[in-house]
Structures are given as structure tokens and as C-alpha cells.
Write a protein that holds these residues in place. Structure first.
Motif, mmCIF file in Angstrom:
data_model
loop_
_atom_site.group_PDB
_atom_site.id
_atom_site.type_symbol
_atom_site.label_atom_id
_atom_site.label_comp_id
_atom_site.label_asym_id
_atom_site.label_seq_id
_atom_site.Cartn_x
_atom_site.Cartn_y
_atom_site.Cartn_z
ATOM 1 N N VAL A 1 -122.825 -72.175 25.918
ATOM 2 C CA VAL A 1 -123.863 -71.900 26.924
ATOM 3 C C VAL A 1 -124.314 -73.132 27.696
ATOM 4 O O VAL A 1 -124.954 -73.005 28.740
ATOM 5 C CB VAL A 1 -125.106 -71.213 26.308
ATOM 6 C CG1 VAL A 1 -124.712 -69.942 25.585
ATOM 7 C CG2 VAL A 1 -125.890 -72.153 25.411
ATOM 8 N N PHE B 1 -123.813 -73.274 31.374
ATOM 9 C CA PHE B 1 -124.558 -72.304 32.185
ATOM 10 C C PHE B 1 -126.008 -72.724 32.395
ATOM 11 O O PHE B 1 -126.787 -71.994 32.996
ATOM 12 C CB PHE B 1 -124.514 -70.917 31.527
ATOM 13 C CG PHE B 1 -123.144 -70.316 31.503
ATOM 14 C CD1 PHE B 1 -122.643 -69.662 32.619
ATOM 15 C CD2 PHE B 1 -122.346 -70.425 30.380
ATOM 16 C CE1 PHE B 1 -121.372 -69.107 32.614
ATOM 17 C CE2 PHE B 1 -121.074 -69.878 30.354
ATOM 18 C CZ PHE B 1 -120.576 -69.221 31.478
ATOM 19 N N HIS C 1 -132.037 -66.541 31.560
ATOM 20 C CA HIS C 1 -131.201 -65.350 31.367
ATOM 21 C C HIS C 1 -131.895 -64.243 30.587
ATOM 22 O O HIS C 1 -131.672 -63.068 30.833
ATOM 23 C CB HIS C 1 -129.876 -65.724 30.716
ATOM 24 C CG HIS C 1 -129.987 -66.228 29.312
ATOM 25 N ND1 HIS C 1 -130.847 -67.237 28.951
ATOM 26 C CD2 HIS C 1 -129.341 -65.860 28.191
ATOM 27 C CE1 HIS C 1 -130.719 -67.475 27.653
ATOM 28 N NE2 HIS C 1 -129.817 -66.653 27.171
ATOM 29 N N CYS D 1 -133.772 -58.867 29.043
ATOM 30 C CA CYS D 1 -132.830 -59.621 29.877
ATOM 31 C C CYS D 1 -133.375 -59.740 31.295
ATOM 32 O O CYS D 1 -133.887 -58.773 31.849
ATOM 33 C CB CYS D 1 -131.468 -58.932 29.891
ATOM 34 S SG CYS D 1 -130.677 -58.933 28.278
ATOM 35 N N ASN E 1 -131.434 -60.953 33.904
ATOM 36 C CA ASN E 1 -130.372 -60.846 34.901
ATOM 37 C C ASN E 1 -129.059 -60.442 34.222
ATOM 38 O O ASN E 1 -129.024 -60.207 33.014
ATOM 39 C CB ASN E 1 -130.223 -62.170 35.677
ATOM 40 C CG ASN E 1 -130.062 -63.365 34.753
ATOM 41 O OD1 ASN E 1 -129.397 -63.282 33.720
ATOM 42 N ND2 ASN E 1 -130.676 -64.481 35.109
ATOM 43 N N ARG E 2 -127.974 -60.399 35.020
ATOM 44 C CA ARG E 2 -126.668 -60.002 34.476
ATOM 45 C C ARG E 2 -126.169 -60.987 33.432
ATOM 46 O O ARG E 2 -125.546 -60.577 32.444
ATOM 47 C CB ARG E 2 -125.642 -59.874 35.599
ATOM 48 C CG ARG E 2 -125.752 -58.563 36.329
ATOM 49 C CD ARG E 2 -124.627 -58.415 37.293
ATOM 50 N NE ARG E 2 -124.937 -59.273 38.442
ATOM 51 C CZ ARG E 2 -124.507 -59.112 39.654
ATOM 52 N NH1 ARG E 2 -123.686 -58.134 39.907
ATOM 53 N NH2 ARG E 2 -124.862 -59.909 40.625
ATOM 54 N N LEU E 3 -126.425 -62.272 33.635
ATOM 55 C CA LEU E 3 -126.021 -63.256 32.632
ATOM 56 C C LEU E 3 -126.688 -62.941 31.300
ATOM 57 O O LEU E 3 -126.051 -63.021 30.246
ATOM 58 C CB LEU E 3 -126.368 -64.680 33.092
ATOM 59 C CG LEU E 3 -126.084 -65.804 32.081
ATOM 60 C CD1 LEU E 3 -124.607 -65.853 31.714
ATOM 61 C CD2 LEU E 3 -126.562 -67.147 32.639
ATOM 62 N N TYR F 1 -124.716 -62.102 27.947
ATOM 63 C CA TYR F 1 -124.988 -62.935 26.772
ATOM 64 C C TYR F 1 -125.412 -62.071 25.591
ATOM 65 O O TYR F 1 -124.898 -62.212 24.480
ATOM 66 C CB TYR F 1 -126.080 -63.961 27.117
ATOM 67 C CG TYR F 1 -126.511 -64.798 25.954
ATOM 68 C CD1 TYR F 1 -125.806 -65.932 25.583
ATOM 69 C CD2 TYR F 1 -127.641 -64.460 25.201
ATOM 70 C CE1 TYR F 1 -126.191 -66.704 24.508
ATOM 71 C CE2 TYR F 1 -128.041 -65.223 24.131
ATOM 72 C CZ TYR F 1 -127.317 -66.344 23.780
ATOM 73 O OH TYR F 1 -127.708 -67.095 22.708
#
Length: 181
Positions: free
Chosen positions: A70, A73, A114, A143, A145-147, A151
């Protein structure tokens, strides 16, 4: 008191937990319960610290793999979180921020770009003779977002194994006694 084969049970998220309604939407919610021996402490922060101190060695290895994956990112790593603990000296439980404490529960977790999560260590059951006492470790994740969703999809199976293993390991080590907390 050490327990050779402690039984960890998946349970519904306790409604009395401070994390039961902490997020408007939840992408993961789970809870695991283990019976505490009659002579064990029911001080939730002491028990949470004990759980982290008695984790199986493979969990540290898994965290190292997670951190390596990670870091690129821009997500918080265990090393980064440990540095926050070293700087503040207070308000953290292991590498996580403490959000609230009560006589029966400690809530800790982190917020990142994220996802945000909270973990609860909740002690329940009465002091009356013969009453069963339990420690329930619950997690809720939101969550951002999409990340975060990706994850969470990747780590959720490991998360469940880590929580269950941590509770079993702490029980096998012998919970701190009531006289300590």
C-alpha cells in the motif's frame, strides 16, 4: 488463566456498542466473541492492549506485506502509524487512535483517504457468581472510494483470520486477572 482450545464465535455486531451506528453506510461489519474466565479482567483497554501484545508472529509478517503493497498508493503504513504513537505518547492503542473509552468498551481505529474504520473491544456479562462474561471484538469499515472497496475486498478474509487468531492467542496466553484492571 490459560485456555488450551479457546472458542471464538462470530456474533452479530452488538447493538450496545458505540460503533454499531458510527457510519451512515458500512462496507464491512463483523464481530467475534470469546468467553472470559471468571478471574479475568473486564477492563476493555487493558484487554485490547493484551490482545495486540500476544498476536501470533505471522500477523507481523502479514502487516509487512500489506505495508509494502500500500505504500505506493499513499496509504498509511504501520510504520507511519507507529511514528504517530511515538509523537503523541497518548491517545493510541497499539498503532491506532483511541476514539472513546468507557468502563465496558474501548473504540479505536483510523481514518485514511481510502477508508475509515473503527474497532471495539466490548466486555459484557455480570460479576454475579456463575455469570458468563464475554469479550467481543467488532469492526466496522466505511469505504471512501473505489480504492477503499478494492482494498477491503482484498484484505477482508485476512482481517477475519487476524481477529480470530488474536483472540485465541490472547486466551491461550492467559488473560490478565481482574486484580490488574
Amino acid at each position: 488463566m490459560s485456555i488450551e482450545h479457546p472458542h471464538v464465535t462470530p456474533v452479530p455486531l452488538p447493538s450496545e456498542s458505540a460503533i454499531a451506528n458510527v457510519y451512515a453506510s458500512v462496507n464491512l461489519a463483523d464481530a467475534y466473541s470469546i468467553e472470559l474466565p471468571a478471574d479475568a479482567s473486564t477492563h476493555p483497554e487493558l484487554l485490547a492492549r493484551f490482545i495486540f501484545a500476544h498476536q501470533a508472529p505471522w500477523i507481523s509478517s502479514l502487516m509487512a506485506v500489506r505495508d509494502a503493497a500500500v505504500a505506493g498508493f499513499g496509504l498509511k503504513t504501520a510504520k507511519h502509524l507507529a511514528s504517530l504513537e511515538a509523537q503523541s505518547g497518548t491517545g493510541r492503542l497499539s498503532i491506532f487512535r483511541v476514539y472513546s473509552t468507557s468502563p465496558t468498551e474501548v473504540v479505536f481505529g483510523e481514518d485514511d483517504k481510502h477508508l475509515d474504520f473503527r474497532i471495539s473491544v466490548l466486555c459484557s456479562g455480570g460479576p454475579s457468581p456463575g455469570a458468563q462474561r464475554h469479550l467481543t471484538m467488532s469492526t466496522v469499515v466505511h469505504c471512501n472510494n473505489r480504492l477503499g472497496r478494492l482494498y477491503l475486498f482484498l484484505i477482508a478474509p485476512f482481517h477475519r483470520l487476524v481477529v480470530q487468531s488474536s483472540l485465541r492467542s490472547a486466551a491461550r496466553s492467559g488473560w490478565p486477572s481482574a486484580t490488574k484492571g
